[in-house]
Design a protein around this motif. Structure first.
Motif, PDB file in Angstrom:
ATOM      1  N   MET A   1       1.641 -10.831  -6.696  1.00 16.89           N
ATOM      2  CA  MET A   1       0.391 -10.244  -7.162  1.00 16.89           C
ATOM      3  C   MET A   1       0.264 -10.577  -8.639  1.00 16.89           C
ATOM      4  O   MET A   1       1.258 -10.570  -9.375  1.00 16.89           O
ATOM      5  CB  MET A   1       0.360  -8.744  -6.900  1.00 16.89           C
ATOM      6  CG  MET A   1       0.340  -8.423  -5.407  1.00 16.89           C
ATOM      7  SD  MET A   1      -0.001  -6.692  -5.044  1.00 16.89           S
ATOM      8  CE  MET A   1      -1.788  -6.645  -5.292  1.00 16.89           C
ATOM      9  N   ALA A   2      -0.948 -10.903  -9.024  1.00 20.28           N
ATOM     10  CA  ALA A   2      -1.155 -11.388 -10.382  1.00 20.28           C
ATOM     11  C   ALA A   2      -2.450 -10.838 -10.953  1.00 20.28           C
ATOM     12  O   ALA A   2      -3.358 -10.449 -10.223  1.00 20.28           O
ATOM     13  CB  ALA A   2      -1.177 -12.915 -10.393  1.00 20.28           C
ATOM     14  N   TRP A   3      -2.498 -10.836 -12.264  1.00 21.48           N
ATOM     15  CA  TRP A   3      -3.710 -10.478 -12.991  1.00 21.48           C
ATOM     16  C   TRP A   3      -4.188 -11.696 -13.783  1.00 21.48           C
ATOM     17  O   TRP A   3      -3.386 -12.377 -14.441  1.00 21.48           O
ATOM     18  CB  TRP A   3      -3.446  -9.321 -13.952  1.00 21.48           C
ATOM     19  CG  TRP A   3      -3.249  -8.019 -13.262  1.00 21.48           C
ATOM     20  CD1 TRP A   3      -2.058  -7.440 -12.909  1.00 21.48           C
ATOM     21  CD2 TRP A   3      -4.273  -7.122 -12.819  1.00 21.48           C
ATOM     22  NE1 TRP A   3      -2.287  -6.237 -12.286  1.00 21.48           N
ATOM     23  CE2 TRP A   3      -3.632  -6.028 -12.217  1.00 21.48           C
ATOM     24  CE3 TRP A   3      -5.669  -7.133 -12.879  1.00 21.48           C
ATOM     25  CZ2 TRP A   3      -4.351  -4.951 -11.676  1.00 21.48           C
ATOM     26  CZ3 TRP A   3      -6.370  -6.074 -12.346  1.00 21.48           C
ATOM     27  CH2 TRP A   3      -5.715  -4.998 -11.763  1.00 21.48           C
ATOM     28  N   TYR A   4      -5.489 -11.931 -13.694  1.00 19.68           N
ATOM     29  CA  TYR A   4      -6.157 -12.968 -14.465  1.00 19.68           C
ATOM     30  C   TYR A   4      -7.254 -12.299 -15.279  1.00 19.68           C
ATOM     31  O   TYR A   4      -7.640 -11.161 -15.000  1.00 19.68           O
ATOM     32  CB  TYR A   4      -6.789 -14.009 -13.537  1.00 19.68           C
ATOM     33  CG  TYR A   4      -5.804 -14.928 -12.854  1.00 19.68           C
ATOM     34  CD1 TYR A   4      -4.969 -14.462 -11.846  1.00 19.68           C
ATOM     35  CD2 TYR A   4      -5.723 -16.279 -13.201  1.00 19.68           C
ATOM     36  CE1 TYR A   4      -4.074 -15.304 -11.213  1.00 19.68           C
ATOM     37  CE2 TYR A   4      -4.837 -17.137 -12.569  1.00 19.68           C
ATOM     38  CZ  TYR A   4      -4.015 -16.643 -11.568  1.00 19.68           C
ATOM     39  OH  TYR A   4      -3.129 -17.485 -10.952  1.00 19.68           O
TER      40      TYR A   4
ATOM     41  N   LYS B   1     -15.503 -18.606 -21.364  1.00 23.39           N
ATOM     42  CA  LYS B   1     -14.150 -19.187 -21.270  1.00 23.39           C
ATOM     43  C   LYS B   1     -13.715 -19.286 -19.820  1.00 23.39           C
ATOM     44  O   LYS B   1     -14.265 -18.639 -18.943  1.00 23.39           O
ATOM     45  CB  LYS B   1     -13.157 -18.337 -22.065  1.00 23.39           C
ATOM     46  CG  LYS B   1     -13.407 -18.327 -23.557  1.00 23.39           C
ATOM     47  CD  LYS B   1     -12.291 -17.626 -24.291  1.00 23.39           C
ATOM     48  CE  LYS B   1     -12.490 -17.680 -25.806  1.00 23.39           C
ATOM     49  NZ  LYS B   1     -11.380 -17.007 -26.534  1.00 23.39           N
ATOM     50  N   GLN B   2     -12.696 -20.111 -19.612  1.00 19.25           N
ATOM     51  CA  GLN B   2     -12.147 -20.254 -18.271  1.00 19.25           C
ATOM     52  C   GLN B   2     -11.276 -19.053 -17.911  1.00 19.25           C
ATOM     53  O   GLN B   2     -10.718 -18.388 -18.790  1.00 19.25           O
ATOM     54  CB  GLN B   2     -11.321 -21.546 -18.188  1.00 19.25           C
ATOM     55  CG  GLN B   2     -12.146 -22.821 -18.224  1.00 19.25           C
ATOM     56  CD  GLN B   2     -11.308 -24.059 -17.934  1.00 19.25           C
ATOM     57  OE1 GLN B   2     -10.107 -24.080 -18.228  1.00 19.25           O
ATOM     58  NE2 GLN B   2     -11.912 -25.063 -17.342  1.00 19.25           N
ATOM     59  N   ARG B   3     -11.158 -18.808 -16.625  1.00 14.28           N
ATOM     60  CA  ARG B   3     -10.269 -17.753 -16.169  1.00 14.28           C
ATOM     61  C   ARG B   3      -8.824 -18.155 -16.475  1.00 14.28           C
ATOM     62  O   ARG B   3      -8.433 -19.295 -16.246  1.00 14.28           O
ATOM     63  CB  ARG B   3     -10.451 -17.531 -14.666  1.00 14.28           C
ATOM     64  CG  ARG B   3      -9.793 -16.283 -14.140  1.00 14.28           C
ATOM     65  CD  ARG B   3     -10.197 -16.005 -12.689  1.00 14.28           C
ATOM     66  NE  ARG B   3     -11.631 -15.763 -12.561  1.00 14.28           N
ATOM     67  CZ  ARG B   3     -12.195 -15.342 -11.431  1.00 14.28           C
ATOM     68  NH1 ARG B   3     -11.448 -15.118 -10.353  1.00 14.28           N
ATOM     69  NH2 ARG B   3     -13.496 -15.152 -11.380  1.00 14.28           N
ATOM     70  N   GLU B   4      -8.048 -17.210 -16.984  1.00 13.60           N
ATOM     71  CA  GLU B   4      -6.675 -17.513 -17.354  1.00 13.60           C
ATOM     72  C   GLU B   4      -5.729 -16.489 -16.750  1.00 13.60           C
ATOM     73  O   GLU B   4      -6.077 -15.324 -16.542  1.00 13.60           O
ATOM     74  CB  GLU B   4      -6.499 -17.518 -18.879  1.00 13.60           C
ATOM     75  CG  GLU B   4      -6.778 -16.192 -19.549  1.00 13.60           C
ATOM     76  CD  GLU B   4      -6.527 -16.216 -21.045  1.00 13.60           C
ATOM     77  OE1 GLU B   4      -6.120 -17.251 -21.592  1.00 13.60           O
ATOM     78  OE2 GLU B   4      -6.723 -15.158 -21.678  1.00 13.60           O
ATOM     79  N   SER B   5      -4.500 -16.935 -16.509  1.00 12.79           N
ATOM     80  CA  SER B   5      -3.480 -16.054 -15.983  1.00 12.79           C
ATOM     81  C   SER B   5      -2.970 -15.132 -17.080  1.00 12.79           C
ATOM     82  O   SER B   5      -2.744 -15.566 -18.215  1.00 12.79           O
ATOM     83  CB  SER B   5      -2.322 -16.874 -15.417  1.00 12.79           C
ATOM     84  OG  SER B   5      -1.275 -16.037 -14.993  1.00 12.79           O
ATOM     85  N   VAL B   6      -2.789 -13.876 -16.736  1.00 10.10           N
ATOM     86  CA  VAL B   6      -2.291 -12.889 -17.689  1.00 10.10           C
ATOM     87  C   VAL B   6      -0.852 -12.498 -17.358  1.00 10.10           C
ATOM     88  O   VAL B   6       0.019 -12.517 -18.219  1.00 10.10           O
ATOM     89  CB  VAL B   6      -3.182 -11.632 -17.687  1.00 10.10           C
ATOM     90  CG1 VAL B   6      -2.589 -10.548 -18.585  1.00 10.10           C
ATOM     91  CG2 VAL B   6      -4.594 -11.981 -18.116  1.00 10.10           C
TER      92      VAL B   6
ATOM     93  N   VAL C   1       6.160 -12.667 -14.927  1.00 12.18           N
ATOM     94  CA  VAL C   1       5.810 -13.734 -15.860  1.00 12.18           C
ATOM     95  C   VAL C   1       4.582 -13.276 -16.638  1.00 12.18           C
ATOM     96  O   VAL C   1       3.656 -12.703 -16.044  1.00 12.18           O
ATOM     97  CB  VAL C   1       5.504 -15.057 -15.120  1.00 12.18           C
ATOM     98  CG1 VAL C   1       5.086 -16.129 -16.118  1.00 12.18           C
ATOM     99  CG2 VAL C   1       6.713 -15.521 -14.328  1.00 12.18           C
ATOM    100  N   TYR C   2       4.571 -13.547 -17.936  1.00 11.64           N
ATOM    101  CA  TYR C   2       3.459 -13.133 -18.783  1.00 11.64           C
ATOM    102  C   TYR C   2       2.924 -14.302 -19.601  1.00 11.64           C
ATOM    103  O   TYR C   2       3.682 -15.193 -20.010  1.00 11.64           O
ATOM    104  CB  TYR C   2       3.909 -12.037 -19.765  1.00 11.64           C
ATOM    105  CG  TYR C   2       4.318 -10.752 -19.103  1.00 11.64           C
ATOM    106  CD1 TYR C   2       5.655 -10.502 -18.801  1.00 11.64           C
ATOM    107  CD2 TYR C   2       3.377  -9.775 -18.788  1.00 11.64           C
ATOM    108  CE1 TYR C   2       6.039  -9.320 -18.194  1.00 11.64           C
ATOM    109  CE2 TYR C   2       3.750  -8.588 -18.187  1.00 11.64           C
ATOM    110  CZ  TYR C   2       5.080  -8.375 -17.885  1.00 11.64           C
ATOM    111  OH  TYR C   2       5.462  -7.202 -17.272  1.00 11.64           O
ATOM    112  N   ALA C   3       1.641 -14.255 -19.883  1.00 14.76           N
ATOM    113  CA  ALA C   3       1.068 -15.183 -20.851  1.00 14.76           C
ATOM    114  C   ALA C   3       1.611 -14.820 -22.233  1.00 14.76           C
ATOM    115  O   ALA C   3       1.868 -13.646 -22.531  1.00 14.76           O
ATOM    116  CB  ALA C   3      -0.448 -15.072 -20.844  1.00 14.76           C
ATOM    117  N   ASP C   4       1.789 -15.832 -23.066  1.00 12.87           N
ATOM    118  CA  ASP C   4       2.331 -15.586 -24.408  1.00 12.87           C
ATOM    119  C   ASP C   4       1.473 -14.596 -25.188  1.00 12.87           C
ATOM    120  O   ASP C   4       2.001 -13.795 -25.973  1.00 12.87           O
ATOM    121  CB  ASP C   4       2.423 -16.901 -25.187  1.00 12.87           C
ATOM    122  CG  ASP C   4       3.541 -17.797 -24.687  1.00 12.87           C
ATOM    123  OD1 ASP C   4       3.512 -18.994 -25.003  1.00 12.87           O
ATOM    124  OD2 ASP C   4       4.446 -17.290 -23.981  1.00 12.87           O
TER     125      ASP C   4
END
Length: 111
Positions: free
Chosen positions: A32-35, A41-46, A56-59
């Motif tokens: 399960m993930a959050w974007y 802007k483009q959709r990005e992974s959070v 895993v996290y975005a910086d």
């Protein structure tokens, strides 16, 4: 048909906190993930969580956001602390396998 329903968005001032929830109608997702998608802007992974354990996290959100999952409730959470105006976006939940998306919830952070 599998559904993902997000909740918990809203408006806060910079430095505030919000907790997003994503409830799945079935227990089929190993990931399960959050974007998020900000205007223009483009959709990005959070953040993402695998089997309720590995994360895993975005910086840009490391140290501020925490993803978790309650398997008994088929629900994933995103705890967001020390929010910044640049976190303003529509936040989407995603479940894998299958690539299902929720409808999105707005998060607005004012300075």
């Amino acid at each position: 048909q599998v559904q993902l329903v997000e909740s918990g968005g809203g408006s806060v001032q910079a430095g505030g906190s919000l907790r997003l929830s994503c409830a799945a109608s079935r227990s089929i997702f190993s990931i399960m993930a959050w974007y998020r998608q900000a205007p223009g802007k483009q959709r990005e992974s959070v953040a993402s969580i695998l089997n309720g354990v590995n994360t895993v996290y975005a910086d840009s959100v490391k140290g501020r956001f925490t993803i978790s999952r309650d398997n008994a409730k088929n629900t994933a959470y995103l705890q967001m602390n020390n929010l910044k105006p640049e976190d303003t976006a529509v936040y989407y939940c995603r479940g894998l396998p299958g690539g299902y998306w929720g409808q999105g919830t707005q998060v607005t952070v004012s300075s």
